[in-house]
Each structure stands twice: as structure tokens, then as C-alpha cells.
Scaffold this active site. Structure first.
Site, PDB file in Angstrom:
ATOM      1  N   SER A 135      67.094   4.662  56.103  1.00 26.97           N
ATOM      2  CA  SER A 135      67.439   5.726  55.278  1.00 26.97           C
ATOM      3  C   SER A 135      68.606   6.502  55.599  1.00 26.97           C
ATOM      4  O   SER A 135      69.195   6.432  56.600  1.00 26.97           O
ATOM      5  CB  SER A 135      66.101   6.490  54.890  1.00 26.97           C
ATOM      6  OG  SER A 135      65.858   7.366  56.147  1.00 26.97           O
ATOM      7  N   LYS A 136      68.769   7.678  54.761  1.00 28.82           N
ATOM      8  CA  LYS A 136      69.617   8.617  55.230  1.00 28.82           C
ATOM      9  C   LYS A 136      69.813   9.022  56.513  1.00 28.82           C
ATOM     10  O   LYS A 136      70.877   9.436  57.163  1.00 28.82           O
ATOM     11  CB  LYS A 136      69.868   9.705  54.037  1.00 28.82           C
ATOM     12  CG  LYS A 136      70.159   9.412  52.852  1.00 28.82           C
ATOM     13  CD  LYS A 136      68.982   9.758  51.735  1.00 28.82           C
ATOM     14  CE  LYS A 136      68.197   8.640  51.870  1.00 28.82           C
ATOM     15  NZ  LYS A 136      67.714   7.845  50.885  1.00 28.82           N
ATOM     16  N   ARG A 137      68.493   9.111  57.030  1.00 24.67           N
ATOM     17  CA  ARG A 137      68.291   9.862  58.317  1.00 24.67           C
ATOM     18  C   ARG A 137      69.118   9.056  59.481  1.00 24.67           C
ATOM     19  O   ARG A 137      69.458   9.448  60.693  1.00 24.67           O
ATOM     20  CB  ARG A 137      66.969   9.911  58.882  1.00 24.67           C
ATOM     21  CG  ARG A 137      66.110  10.787  57.948  1.00 24.67           C
ATOM     22  CD  ARG A 137      64.695  10.743  58.382  1.00 24.67           C
ATOM     23  NE  ARG A 137      63.892   9.618  58.140  1.00 24.67           N
ATOM     24  CZ  ARG A 137      63.527   8.923  59.045  1.00 24.67           C
ATOM     25  NH1 ARG A 137      63.811   9.149  60.385  1.00 24.67           N
ATOM     26  NH2 ARG A 137      62.769   7.821  58.758  1.00 24.67           N
ATOM     27  N   HIS A 138      69.401   7.742  58.950  1.00 25.92           N
ATOM     28  CA  HIS A 138      69.869   6.731  60.021  1.00 25.92           C
ATOM     29  C   HIS A 138      71.379   6.868  59.918  1.00 25.92           C
ATOM     30  O   HIS A 138      71.798   6.034  60.441  1.00 25.92           O
ATOM     31  CB  HIS A 138      69.279   5.317  59.697  1.00 25.92           C
ATOM     32  CG  HIS A 138      67.881   5.111  60.089  1.00 25.92           C
ATOM     33  ND1 HIS A 138      67.124   5.067  59.116  1.00 25.92           N
ATOM     34  CD2 HIS A 138      67.089   5.498  61.066  1.00 25.92           C
ATOM     35  CE1 HIS A 138      65.780   5.019  59.131  1.00 25.92           C
ATOM     36  NE2 HIS A 138      65.919   5.237  60.675  1.00 25.92           N
ATOM     37  N   GLY A 139      71.888   7.523  59.198  1.00 22.67           N
ATOM     38  CA  GLY A 139      73.512   7.655  59.266  1.00 22.67           C
ATOM     39  C   GLY A 139      73.875   7.039  57.554  1.00 22.67           C
ATOM     40  O   GLY A 139      73.224   6.875  56.812  1.00 22.67           O
TER      41      GLY A 139
END
Length: 479
Positions: free
Chosen positions: A253-257
Site C-alpha cells: 500500500s501507499k505506506r510502502h512508497g
RNA sequence: GGCCCCUUCGUCUAGUGGUUAGGACUCAGGACUUUCAUUCCUGCAACAGGGGUUCGAAUCCCCUAGGGGUCACCA
């Protein structure tokens, strides 16, 4: 004779093309090409709230960027259209009525609030969370009363009381007991079908032979089987490919870049590299090779070599692979690919042949196209200064000045400065001054580029030309 | 919590009863080189745990643990 292979990629237009979805699209496409089959693109836009035309456009664009062309779908048509679910509402209606009539589905008048309360209760009691099915047995009077109240019913599918099973091309035999699902909604109160219903109608009507999708759809499959069975339709083959996880082993997800294809495109990953890398997340070539052309991927693809367990997205390896592809790209194309980045940086662009030389000179140290901005900066600035202490030190060596003097003398005697003549000059300078190795090369490097580390000097010098080199060395001479 | 699935180096993976458990990325060391990078070589590093089955298990079965998915009028 075997039936024609028809596969589909069915994104919902609610954002950019996600890396995970891209991998699904890639496997579908590769399998279609491998089997001489048809690749269908279908837009699943039944979520009116979140779907948008902008998203659809961007997804289509990302697919094209990847090189995934579709044989049927939006913007190309086909005999099984329309290819947007929002344009197929009458079809769903027809089959909804059929299921209502055959008794496989029924109207449910429960309000979202009632359902929510039911769910909370079940959760608190530790009971399975699923619809009770209480509207199955509503009498005419009860229905009329609800209608009179102004309640809009949804349509629910009766979930079968037998176990449902199917054979998955990658996971093998899969079976689900009746208690794993309750009656589920197939048509919303506003008349729009839900995913689990529309997907079956569309796959059936579009003659999809293989449903290739992410592992997150495994648990949906029994619900869809129920619809297939109720309709009396043949089942497609199913292939559930493993999910892509972030480094923390949770859904990417977005948290991973960067998680969308367009972000990778922007950073300067090449489509071939992305295809190659994503293909290897959950699949491997029998040869053991890892750098695989699209052609080879198509030739070698097989579901039997798809892994069952999720894969973690490793940017490090992607970077390496992208670097491999960059290094394999011929200078003309590489220059073209780098152009947007150089423009964005505001560099004053030289003639094509020079541009190609610049790009070729820095390509070995690039992992992404955007790296060209930093790597090639020295070719676009007139103000060359030592970038740090380490660099400055070479300028102050006691042997440096005589190297520079000698260098200028040699430069004067040469017609054109290129990689060859430069090497000759350096050799002569070395002989003339008795300075060798780093003490010989580094001062020249620093004076010309300002950097202790960088592209090969002969290449740099050839791009700079005699004038510029003369000026830069001269400016470092202390009279 | 119910249901389904998964488990080989840090990561991607090969492996389908007998292998010194192989490759790739990363990392470390070395070679090449005017630097960095590239390239090449070498090295570190894994069968989740426990029971079976078998002459023999990474490979087959069971249990445990861990992880993932799903249980929406999202897809």
C-alpha cells in the site's frame, strides 16, 4: 478441438493502476499471447461513488505504457461488448429476474442499520459474521408492509447448503463448506449489481475461459460458483496468483512508497524492466534465467510454475534489473528516454549526437532514468567547483600545477580533442611531469568536473571539447 | 472469531523420496581501472517447530506455531 483461450483484466476505475493489479494484467496478457488467445479489458465501474472517467483513462494509459494491448475492450470494441459494467445494466437485470423467478435469489428489506446491529451482536457473541437469511421467508404481507414503509429492497442470492469446490490452476483442489458464506447481495437497493454477481454474468457472457486474478479473490469464488450453478452455466478455469506484499509482509500500500505504475514510470523505470520484474514475482522460468524478454516470457509462461505463496516487493532488485535494461538500451533510444528528465531539470540541451554521448557516458551508473539529472549535471553547468574537501585536496597537491601546465601545452598541439587524443595527451603529460596514477588524473578530473567520482574522463573530455577543457584547466592555474 | 490458503538464505526463487540444498538481488572481500560505476571471481546466508511413513525425507501424512486472504448495498 480445444476452446479458444479468452482471458480478461477487469480493473475498477477508482485510482491509478496498482502494481499488484498490473502484475495480474501482465499474467493475463502473457497467458493470452502464449495461448494465441484473446485478452479482454473490462471496466468494473459498478461502484458509482468511487469510479471515475479520469481513473479509467489513466489505467488505460498505464496498460499501454506497459505494452499490454487488449483485443477487446474500451476504445477498441469487440463482439462481446459493451465493456463497461455501467453500460451493461440491462443484462444484469435480465439475469436477476431469472434468478428471482427460479427461486435462487430473493428480495431483502433489511436496512443497513439492522444489518450492522446484527453483525455487532454476532461479533460480540463470537458467532460467525454472516447474514441470517431472515428475509428468505417473507410473506406477501410483510413485503408489502416494508414497501409501504418506503424500504427499497436489495436482491440476495441464496447460498447453497452443499460444499462448493473448484480446481484452481495454481492452488489445486479447493473446497468450501456451506457455513463459510451466508446469503449475499447481488443487486443493491439502487438496482446496480454488486461485484460478485456482475463478474459472473460478464465472464459468462464474454466467454471467458480462464479467470486469472489475485489471491484475494479466492474467498469470493464460492459465491460466484453459486451464481454459475444457479444459472446452469459452465465454469471457467480459475487461476489465483499470489499477492504482492510490502516489506512488512502486509498488503502492498501507499505506506510502502510508490505503488502505482505511473509513479514508477515517472521515476524512470522502463516498461520492459517492470514487466520482467513483476513476472518473476510468483513465477519463474524453468531455465533459471531472470533477465527475460517479453518474447521469452510469452513462450515460457505456464501456470504450473506459478508459486502459491505471496511475494514481497523488493525495490532493490527492481532497481538492479532496471539498471540492466538501461545498460542494454541503445544510446539513441536512451537519449530519447532521458530527454524529459533533462528538460525538467532545465538543462540547455545540446545536439542529438552530443546528447547521446552524454547519456552513454553516465548510463552505467544509472538505475532509474531520473538519475540522469544528477549524473549528467556536470555537462550542463559552466560553474565547475570542487564538490567537497576530498576533491579540493587534489587541486592543491604540489604536483598539480605542473600537470596543468603540461596539459595545456599538449592541448595546444592537438587539432581535435577526443577520447583517443586525450589519452595520448595524458600519457605525454605523465611522461613530461613524472606524475602518475591518481596524482595525475585526479587534478584533471576535479578541474574538469569538480567531482572525485564520475564518468570516465575520456568520454567527458570528448563531450566537453577542446575549448571548454582549456578554459577549465586554465582557470585552475595559479600564476 | 468462522472459513480458505501459504511457510527453502534478509528478499525473489529452483527443487516433486537419495543433491556438497542450486541460482538471482542485497551485503562483504578480491580482480580490472585515473575515480565512481560497469564487468568478472570468491564468500556470508535457508528447508518454521514437533511427531509419524520410509532403508532414506525440503519433498508424503498429522499436529503446533507464524503469516496472508476473506467474511460490505468495495472490487
Amino acid at each position: 478441438m480445444t476452446e479458444q483461450v479468452r482471458v480478461r483484466f477487469a480493473p475498477s476505475p477508482t485510482g491509478h493502476l496498482h502494481i499488484g493489479n498490473a502484475r495480474t494484467a501482465i499474467m493475463n496478457w502473457i497467458f493470452a499471447r502464449h495461448s494465441n488467445g484473446v485478452f479482454v479489458l473490462r471496466v468494473e465501474d459498478t461502484d458509482m461513488e468511487r469510479s471515475s472517467e479520469v481513473s479509467e483513462k489513466s489505467i488505460l494509459q498505464d496498460l499501454r505504457w506497459l505494452g499490454l494491448d487488449w483485443d477487446e475492450g474500451p476504445e477498441v470494441g469487440g463482439e462481446y461488448g459493451p465493456y463497461r459494467q455501467s453500460e451493461r445494466l440491462d443484462l444484469y437485470k435480465k439475469y436477476t429476474e431469472q434468478l428471482l423467478k427460479s427461486g435462487h435469489a430473493y428480495h431483502c428489506y433489511c436496512t443497513p442499520e439492522e444489518l450492522e446491529a446484527e453483525k455487532k451482536q454476532a461479533l460480540a457473541a463470537g458467532a460467525p459474521v454472516m447474514y441470517s437469511g431472515r428475509c428468505r421467508t417473507l410473506t406477501q404481507e410483510q413485503k408489502q408492509r416494508f414497501e409501504a414503509e418506503g424500504r427499497k429492497p436489495v436482491v440476495r442470492m441464496k447460498y447453497p447448503e452443499q460444499p462448493l469446490s473448484f480446481t484452481d490452476l495454481v492452488k489445486g483442489e479447493l473446497s468450501f463448506p456451506p457455513e463459510s458464506n451466508g446469503d449475499f447481495v447481488i443487486v443493491r437497493a439502487d438496482g446496480v449489481p454488486t461485484y460478485n454477481f456482475a463478474v459472473v454474468i460478464d465472464d459468462g457472457l464474454m466467454r471467458i475461459s480462464h479467470v486469472v486474478r489475485g489471491n484475494d479473490h479466492v474467498s469470493n469464488t464460492p459465491r460466484q460458483l453459486a451464481v454459475y450453478h444457479a444459472l446452469g452455466w459452465n465454469l471457467p478455469a480459475f487461476a489465483h496468483i499470489p499477492m504482492i506484499l510490502g516489506p512488512d509482509r502486509t498488503r502492498l500500500s501507499k505506506r510502502h512508497g510508490a505503488t502505482s505504475v505511473d509513479m514508477y514510470a515517472q521515476q524512470g523505470y522502463l516498461p520492459e524492466a517492470l514487466i520482467n520484474f513483476l513476472s518473476l514475482l510468483g513465477w519463474s522460468s524453468e531455465s533459471g534465467d531472470e533477465i527475460l524478454s517479453v518474447q521469452r516470457l510469452i513462450e515460457e509462461f505456464d501456470f504450473s510454475r506459478v508459486s502459491k505463496s505471496p511475494a514481497i516487493f523488493d525495490v532493490e532488485k527492481l532497481n538492479w534489473m532496471n539498471g540492466v535494461y538501461i545498460r542494454e538500451t541503445d544510446p539513441a533510444r536512451l537519449a530519447e528516454l532521458c530527454l524529459p528528465y533533462l528538460k525538467k531539470a532545465g538543462y540547455k540541451l545540446p545536439e542529438q549526437p552530443v546528447l547521446e554521448k552524454i547519456v552513454a557516458a553516465v548510463a552505467k551508473s544509472m538505475e532509474r532514468l531520473e538519475d540522469v539529472i544528477a549524473r549528467a549535471e556536470l555537462f550542463f553547468t559552466d560553474d565547475i567547483q570542487p564538490e567537497n574537501e576530498e576533491a579540493a585536496r587534489f587541486l592543491n597537491k604540489e604536483t598539480t600545477q605542473k600537470v596543468f601546465w603540461s596539459f595545456l601545452r599538449q592541448l595546444d598541439r592537438i587539432e581535435v580533442l577526443n577520447a583517443d587524443t586525450f589519452r595520448k595527451i595524458m600519457k605525454t603529460v605523465g611522461q613530461e611531469t613524472g606524475v602518475i596514477g591518481k596524482d595525475l588524473w585526479m587534478p584533471v578530473r576535479i578541474a574538469l568536473t569538480g567531482q572525485a567520482h564520475g564518468p570516465e574522463l575520456p568520454a567527458v573530455v570528448e563531450i566537453f571539447g577542446k575549448q571548454r577543457c582549456y578554459r577549465l584547466i586554465k582557470s585552475r592555474i595559479i600564476e
